[in-house]
Every structure is written in structure tokens, then in C-alpha cells.
Design a protein around this motif. Structure first.
Motif, PDB file in Angstrom:
ATOM      1  N   LEU A   1       3.244 -11.880  -0.449  1.00  0.00           N
ATOM      2  CA  LEU A   1       2.173 -11.003   0.025  1.00  0.00           C
ATOM      3  C   LEU A   1       2.404  -9.602  -0.550  1.00  0.00           C
ATOM      4  CD1 LEU A   1       2.076 -13.455   1.951  1.00  0.00           C
ATOM      5  CD2 LEU A   1       1.210 -11.920   3.692  1.00  0.00           C
ATOM      6  N   ASN A   2       1.594  -9.258  -1.546  1.00  0.00           N
ATOM      7  CA  ASN A   2       1.757  -7.970  -2.218  1.00  0.00           C
ATOM      8  C   ASN A   2       0.493  -7.124  -2.182  1.00  0.00           C
ATOM      9  OD1 ASN A   2       0.107  -9.324  -4.010  1.00  0.00           O
ATOM     10  ND2 ASN A   2       1.544  -9.269  -5.730  1.00  0.00           N
ATOM     11  N   TYR A   3      -0.476  -7.524  -1.350  1.00  0.00           N
ATOM     12  CA  TYR A   3      -1.799  -6.894  -1.329  1.00  0.00           C
ATOM     13  C   TYR A   3      -2.116  -6.505   0.109  1.00  0.00           C
ATOM     14  CZ  TYR A   3      -6.970  -6.783  -1.967  1.00  0.00           C
ATOM     15  OH  TYR A   3      -8.290  -6.452  -1.995  1.00  0.00           O
ATOM     16  N   LEU A   4      -2.371  -5.210   0.320  1.00  0.00           N
ATOM     17  CA  LEU A   4      -2.694  -4.689   1.648  1.00  0.00           C
ATOM     18  C   LEU A   4      -4.096  -4.093   1.640  1.00  0.00           C
ATOM     19  CD1 LEU A   4      -1.638  -4.056   4.546  1.00  0.00           C
ATOM     20  CD2 LEU A   4      -0.882  -1.831   3.640  1.00  0.00           C
ATOM     21  N   ARG A   5      -4.958  -4.631   2.482  1.00  0.00           N
ATOM     22  CA  ARG A   5      -6.304  -4.075   2.663  1.00  0.00           C
ATOM     23  C   ARG A   5      -6.269  -3.175   3.894  1.00  0.00           C
ATOM     24  NH1 ARG A   5     -10.386  -7.127  -0.231  1.00  0.00           N
ATOM     25  NH2 ARG A   5     -11.945  -6.356   1.217  1.00  0.00           N
ATOM     26  N   VAL A   6      -6.707  -1.946   3.742  1.00  0.00           N
ATOM     27  CA  VAL A   6      -6.566  -0.929   4.784  1.00  0.00           C
ATOM     28  C   VAL A   6      -7.940  -0.441   5.224  1.00  0.00           C
ATOM     29  CG1 VAL A   6      -5.573   1.308   5.386  1.00  0.00           C
ATOM     30  CG2 VAL A   6      -4.371  -0.201   3.784  1.00  0.00           C
ATOM     31  N   SER A   7      -8.292  -0.727   6.484  1.00  0.00           N
ATOM     32  CA  SER A   7      -9.522  -0.179   7.058  1.00  0.00           C
ATOM     33  C   SER A   7      -9.217   1.202   7.621  1.00  0.00           C
ATOM     34  CB  SER A   7     -10.040  -1.091   8.174  1.00  0.00           C
ATOM     35  OG  SER A   7     -11.102  -0.468   8.875  1.00  0.00           O
ATOM     36  N   ILE A   8      -9.982   2.194   7.219  1.00  0.00           N
ATOM     37  CA  ILE A   8      -9.721   3.552   7.692  1.00  0.00           C
ATOM     38  C   ILE A   8     -10.715   3.997   8.768  1.00  0.00           C
ATOM     39  CG2 ILE A   8      -8.604   4.222   5.536  1.00  0.00           C
ATOM     40  CD1 ILE A   8     -11.160   5.781   4.813  1.00  0.00           C
ATOM     41  N   THR A   9     -11.712   3.180   9.064  1.00  0.00           N
ATOM     42  CA  THR A   9     -12.678   3.504  10.116  1.00  0.00           C
ATOM     43  C   THR A   9     -13.449   2.253  10.516  1.00  0.00           C
ATOM     44  OG1 THR A   9     -14.587   4.892  10.724  1.00  0.00           O
ATOM     45  CG2 THR A   9     -14.471   4.136   8.446  1.00  0.00           C
ATOM     46  N   ASP A  10     -13.893   2.221  11.777  1.00  0.00           N
ATOM     47  CA  ASP A  10     -14.791   1.156  12.209  1.00  0.00           C
ATOM     48  C   ASP A  10     -16.244   1.618  12.167  1.00  0.00           C
ATOM     49  OD1 ASP A  10     -14.576   2.959  14.343  1.00  0.00           O
ATOM     50  OD2 ASP A  10     -14.994   1.402  15.825  1.00  0.00           O
ATOM     51  N   ARG A  11     -16.465   2.863  11.752  1.00  0.00           N
ATOM     52  CA  ARG A  11     -17.826   3.415  11.706  1.00  0.00           C
ATOM     53  C   ARG A  11     -18.536   2.968  10.433  1.00  0.00           C
ATOM     54  NH1 ARG A  11     -18.272   7.475  16.131  1.00  0.00           N
ATOM     55  NH2 ARG A  11     -16.309   7.054  17.205  1.00  0.00           N
ATOM     56  N   CYS A  12     -19.849   2.801  10.552  1.00  0.00           N
ATOM     57  CA  CYS A  12     -20.640   2.410   9.384  1.00  0.00           C
ATOM     58  C   CYS A  12     -22.023   3.024   9.499  1.00  0.00           C
ATOM     59  CB  CYS A  12     -20.733   0.888   9.289  1.00  0.00           C
ATOM     60  SG  CYS A  12     -21.480   0.310   7.738  1.00  0.00           S
TER      61      CYS A  12
ATOM     62  N   ILE B   1       4.567  -4.467  -1.443  1.00  0.00           N
ATOM     63  CA  ILE B   1       3.124  -4.239  -1.607  1.00  0.00           C
ATOM     64  C   ILE B   1       2.891  -3.490  -2.920  1.00  0.00           C
ATOM     65  CG2 ILE B   1       1.107  -2.989  -0.712  1.00  0.00           C
ATOM     66  CD1 ILE B   1       1.802  -5.490   0.897  1.00  0.00           C
ATOM     67  N   ARG B   2       1.974  -4.001  -3.732  1.00  0.00           N
ATOM     68  CA  ARG B   2       1.671  -3.376  -5.017  1.00  0.00           C
ATOM     69  C   ARG B   2       0.180  -3.112  -5.218  1.00  0.00           C
ATOM     70  NH1 ARG B   2       5.940  -2.258  -4.446  1.00  0.00           N
ATOM     71  NH2 ARG B   2       7.815  -2.593  -5.718  1.00  0.00           N
ATOM     72  N   LYS B   3      -0.617  -3.601  -4.309  1.00  0.00           N
ATOM     73  CA  LYS B   3      -2.068  -3.441  -4.432  1.00  0.00           C
ATOM     74  C   LYS B   3      -2.622  -3.024  -3.089  1.00  0.00           C
ATOM     75  CE  LYS B   3      -6.277  -6.119  -5.492  1.00  0.00           C
ATOM     76  NZ  LYS B   3      -6.803  -7.414  -5.953  1.00  0.00           N
ATOM     77  N   VAL B   4      -3.481  -1.987  -3.079  1.00  0.00           N
ATOM     78  CA  VAL B   4      -4.097  -1.499  -1.851  1.00  0.00           C
ATOM     79  C   VAL B   4      -5.591  -1.345  -2.074  1.00  0.00           C
ATOM     80  CG1 VAL B   4      -4.303   0.476  -0.282  1.00  0.00           C
ATOM     81  CG2 VAL B   4      -2.041  -0.321  -0.975  1.00  0.00           C
ATOM     82  N   ARG B   5      -6.376  -1.842  -1.130  1.00  0.00           N
ATOM     83  CA  ARG B   5      -7.827  -1.607  -1.146  1.00  0.00           C
ATOM     84  C   ARG B   5      -8.201  -0.891   0.136  1.00  0.00           C
ATOM     85  NH1 ARG B   5     -12.394  -3.186  -3.566  1.00  0.00           N
ATOM     86  NH2 ARG B   5     -11.243  -4.591  -4.956  1.00  0.00           N
ATOM     87  N   ILE B   6      -8.979   0.188   0.002  1.00  0.00           N
ATOM     88  CA  ILE B   6      -9.462   0.944   1.152  1.00  0.00           C
ATOM     89  C   ILE B   6     -10.838   0.417   1.548  1.00  0.00           C
ATOM     90  CG2 ILE B   6     -10.157   3.219   1.990  1.00  0.00           C
ATOM     91  CD1 ILE B   6      -7.130   2.815   1.664  1.00  0.00           C
ATOM     92  N   THR B   7     -10.986   0.075   2.854  1.00  0.00           N
ATOM     93  CA  THR B   7     -12.227  -0.489   3.363  1.00  0.00           C
ATOM     94  C   THR B   7     -12.606   0.212   4.662  1.00  0.00           C
ATOM     95  OG1 THR B   7     -11.254  -2.208   4.779  1.00  0.00           O
ATOM     96  CG2 THR B   7     -11.454  -2.713   2.448  1.00  0.00           C
ATOM     97  N   GLY B   8     -13.648  -0.301   5.335  1.00  0.00           N
ATOM     98  CA  GLY B   8     -14.059   0.201   6.627  1.00  0.00           C
ATOM     99  C   GLY B   8     -14.332  -0.972   7.556  1.00  0.00           C
TER     100      GLY B   8
ATOM    101  N   PRO C   1       3.312   5.890  -7.849  1.00  0.00           N
ATOM    102  CA  PRO C   1       3.564   5.097  -9.068  1.00  0.00           C
ATOM    103  C   PRO C   1       3.813   3.620  -8.814  1.00  0.00           C
ATOM    104  CG  PRO C   1       5.431   6.558  -8.578  1.00  0.00           C
ATOM    105  CD  PRO C   1       4.312   6.953  -7.664  1.00  0.00           C
ATOM    106  N   GLU C   2       4.365   3.263  -7.636  1.00  0.00           N
ATOM    107  CA  GLU C   2       4.661   1.859  -7.370  1.00  0.00           C
ATOM    108  C   GLU C   2       3.412   1.016  -7.161  1.00  0.00           C
ATOM    109  OE1 GLU C   2       8.149   4.295  -5.846  1.00  0.00           O
ATOM    110  OE2 GLU C   2       5.960   4.416  -5.758  1.00  0.00           O
ATOM    111  N   LEU C   3       2.298   1.652  -6.799  1.00  0.00           N
ATOM    112  CA  LEU C   3       1.048   0.913  -6.604  1.00  0.00           C
ATOM    113  C   LEU C   3       0.399   0.642  -7.952  1.00  0.00           C
ATOM    114  CD1 LEU C   3      -0.539   2.570  -3.421  1.00  0.00           C
ATOM    115  CD2 LEU C   3       0.563   0.324  -3.610  1.00  0.00           C
ATOM    116  N   LYS C   4       0.237  -0.610  -8.259  1.00  0.00           N
ATOM    117  CA  LYS C   4      -0.352  -1.000  -9.544  1.00  0.00           C
ATOM    118  C   LYS C   4      -1.871  -1.032  -9.497  1.00  0.00           C
ATOM    119  CE  LYS C   4       3.798  -1.477 -11.028  1.00  0.00           C
ATOM    120  NZ  LYS C   4       4.388  -0.363 -11.815  1.00  0.00           N
TER     121      LYS C   4
END
Length: 335
Positions: free
Chosen positions: A19-30, A69-76, A96-99
Motif C-alpha cells: 500500500l503506497n497510495y494515500l487518498r486524502v479528503s480535506i473537506t466534506d463540503r461540496c 507512501i509514495r503517491k497522494v491524491r487530494i479529494t473532498g 521529494p519522497e512523493l513521486k
């Protein structure tokens, strides 16, 4: 940060998935109310103190990086409605560690922010767009914002984002008559169109009867031209990729129900209110916010990551009949 942290690559689950991919929700608002995401009436919103601060998010990501973790996606929700989201993207892009650092957005605020997002160091974006018809778009999302979204996509393309992925949740009787139009869009434009099977998550205004599965979608797309397989790259998700013969872009199919991709899932999810989820399609989670705010050490938090990974199931239990559902709301989990 503790120097006693574990070596890179520790997040390996019982199925030997790294598991090297973290999806991060920064808000529940839309700023939209999509049929498959929001029920009738109002749903409770998280308060300011309920959501993680950017400093807390960055600390958790850095701990995740130490674990592989090497990959991060920012979502909501919609991430661009939260003040400071682009600054966060810039700070992540400089690690730098995030590819790979990327963004998923509904595109409503994209035109106004595309240049700043690009200048922050982001090159890959996903835009949710379920209709190319302005009136139908309004029926699906609750708002007449199609022109703003399309302007944002065109602006992003001109600036130089690549690839621009367009996510389409396919729904029978709602937008299935546009599947061929989306397929043709990949012929004339360098967009990567992603057809996503509707998944029953939370309380919404859609149901399993609205599902249209990948085999049927793929058969429809194949009437436009030969589908030539495309190999997945490092930064690709679970989509099975194809290029229509002669096309500038691609089409892809994300088939959570008809073709489980659990065996090679490499994702963890961090919700806006500080929960680690090992699977989108399971309500199980590990709370991390409380430890974070009660003075927990990096090693204690790292152990929560490890626990989440140990709890990751071999496969999810959802199936096309819709008998099993996820109770948490999609906008709270993160798209």
C-alpha cells in the motif's frame, strides 16, 4: 519526527499488497449535490474543529511516507472549496519522497484556479463530469454549472495539465445515452475518459437499479472503433485502459462490481475527520485524529497505519444486486 520509524515499504497487508497510495479528503463540503452522492434534504456537515488541519494532514502524510507512501491524491467533498487547498498542494508537491501528487475536483472552480494549481507543481487532475449536456448536467448535480466545468477543463488543457482524466459515473436511464459521446470525446481530445460503475455508497437518490456495468459499457464503446489495450503506468489506478483506434486520448473502465480489482489495490484513505480506511467499499476504519490531538508520538500513529493495513480485507463484499451497501456518505469518505 521520531527517528525510530519503520523502514520504507512497511505497509504490506495479509494479501502481500504493498500500500503506497494515500487518498486524502480535506473537506466534506461540496458545491454540487449529485444524485449518487447526496440524499434528499440536508445532511450534517462537519464542524471546523471536526476536520483535520493542514498541519495535521501533513504530519500524517509524512508518517505515511516513512512507511512507504509514495503517491497522494487530494479529494473532498470538493477540495477547492476549502481555503488554502492550493497551498497544501504546493507543500505536498515539494516533498521529494512523493513521486505523484494529484487532485480530484468537480471542476466548478477549476478555471479560476488552474494556473495556481499548475504553479503549485500539480500536473495531473481528475475532473468529475457525468454529462456533456448542460440541462442533464444540472439534473444530475443540482446546479447549472456545466459551462464553468467545461471552461475549466479547456483552461487546464491549455495550461499544460496532462493527463486530464474525466470521471464519468455511468447510470442507466440517466446518462447511458451519452456513453458514445464521451467515447468520441477521447478521439478528438487528449482526455482520458474513465467510466466508473455506480457503487451503492451511503444514502443517495440512486439505487442498484441504475447500475450499468463495464461489459455493457465496453461493448457500446467498441462500436465506435477498435479498442486497443494500453498498459498501466506507475501512477495509474485500477482502470483498465484502452485507446480507440486513431484517438488522441483514451478510455478506461473502473469496474468495482463486475471485475473486482481488489487483488492489486494499493490504497489507503484518510477522511477529512481523521479516519484511516483501507477500503472505500467497507465502513471499517481506524480513528487517528484522537491520537494525533492527544499528543500521540509518530510511532503510535504509525501503528494505526499498520493496523489499518492489517485489517484490509482480501476483497470487498459489494455486488451488483445491491444487497450490501456502504453506510457512510461518499462525500465524507472522499472520492
Amino acid at each position: 519526527m521520531d527517528n525510530s520509524m519503520a523502514p520504507v515499504g512497511e505497509l504490506v497487508d495479509r494479501e502481500k499488497r504493498h500500500l503506497n497510495y494515500l487518498r486524502v479528503s480535506i473537506t466534506d463540503r461540496c458545491n454540487l449535490r449529485c444524485l449518487y452522492c447526496v440524499p434528499e434534504g440536508r445532511i450534517p456537515k462537519l464542524g471546523h474543529d471536526d476536520i483535520l488541519s493542514y498541519e495535521e494532514i501533513l504530519r500524517l502524510i509524512r508518517i505515511g511516507i516513512r512507511l512507504g507512501i509514495r503517491k497522494v491524491r487530494i479529494t473532498g467533498g470538493e477540495p477547492l472549496v476549502r481555503k488554502g487547498a492550493i497551498d497544501l498542494l504546493g507543500r505536498l508537491a515539494r516533498i521529494p519522497e512523493l513521486k505523484d501528487v494529484s487532485l480530484t475536483t468537480n471542476g466548478v472552480l477549476l478555471a479560476a484556479n488552474a494556473q495556481r494549481i499548475f504553479d503549485a507543481g500539480i500536473r495531473r487532475i481528475n475532473v468529475s463530469l457525468d454529462s456533456l449536456n448542460p440541462e442533464k448536467y444540472a439534473q444530475i448535480t443540482g446546479y447549472h454549472q456545466f459551462n464553468r466545468v467545461w471552461e475549466g477543463i479547456q483552461r487546464a488543457r491549455k495550461i499544460g495539465f496532462a493527463p486530464i482524466k474525466i470521471n464519468v459515473v455511468a447510470m442507466r436511464g440517466i446518462n447511458d445515452d451519452e456513453i458514445l459521446d464521451f467515447g468520441r470525446l477521447s478521439i478528438d481530445h487528449p482526455f482520458h475518459i474513465r467510466f466508473i460503475e455506480y457503487m451503492p455508497i451511503g444514502n443517495s437518490r440512486t439505487s442498484s437499479t441504475d447500475q450499468i456495468l463495464t461489459p455493457e459499457i465496453q461493448q457500446m464503446i467498441a462500436t465506435i472503433g477498435e479498442l486497443i489495450p494500453v498498459d498501466n503506468g506507475y501512477s495509474d489506478g485500477p482502470a483498465r485502459r484502452f485507446r480507440i483506434a486513431g484517438a488522441r486520448g483514451e478510455v478506461g473502465f473502473i469496474s468495482a462490481l463486475s471485475h473486482h480489482f481488489c487483488s492489486h489495490c494499493n490504497r489507503l484513505r484518510l477522511t477529512a475527520d481523521g479516519k484511516l480506511r483501507a477500503c472505500l467499499l467497507s465502513d471499517h476504519h481506524e480513528p487517528v485524529k484522537e491520537v494525533l490531538r492527544n499528543g500521540g508520538s509518530d510511532e503510535q500513529i504509525a501503528e494505526i497505519f499498520r493496523t489499518a493495513v492489517r485489517q484490509k480485507a482480501a476483497r470487498h463484499d459489494l455486488c451488483p444486486n445491491g444487497f450490501t451497501t456502504v453506510k457512510d456518505q461518499m462525500q465524507g469518505i472522499g472520492g
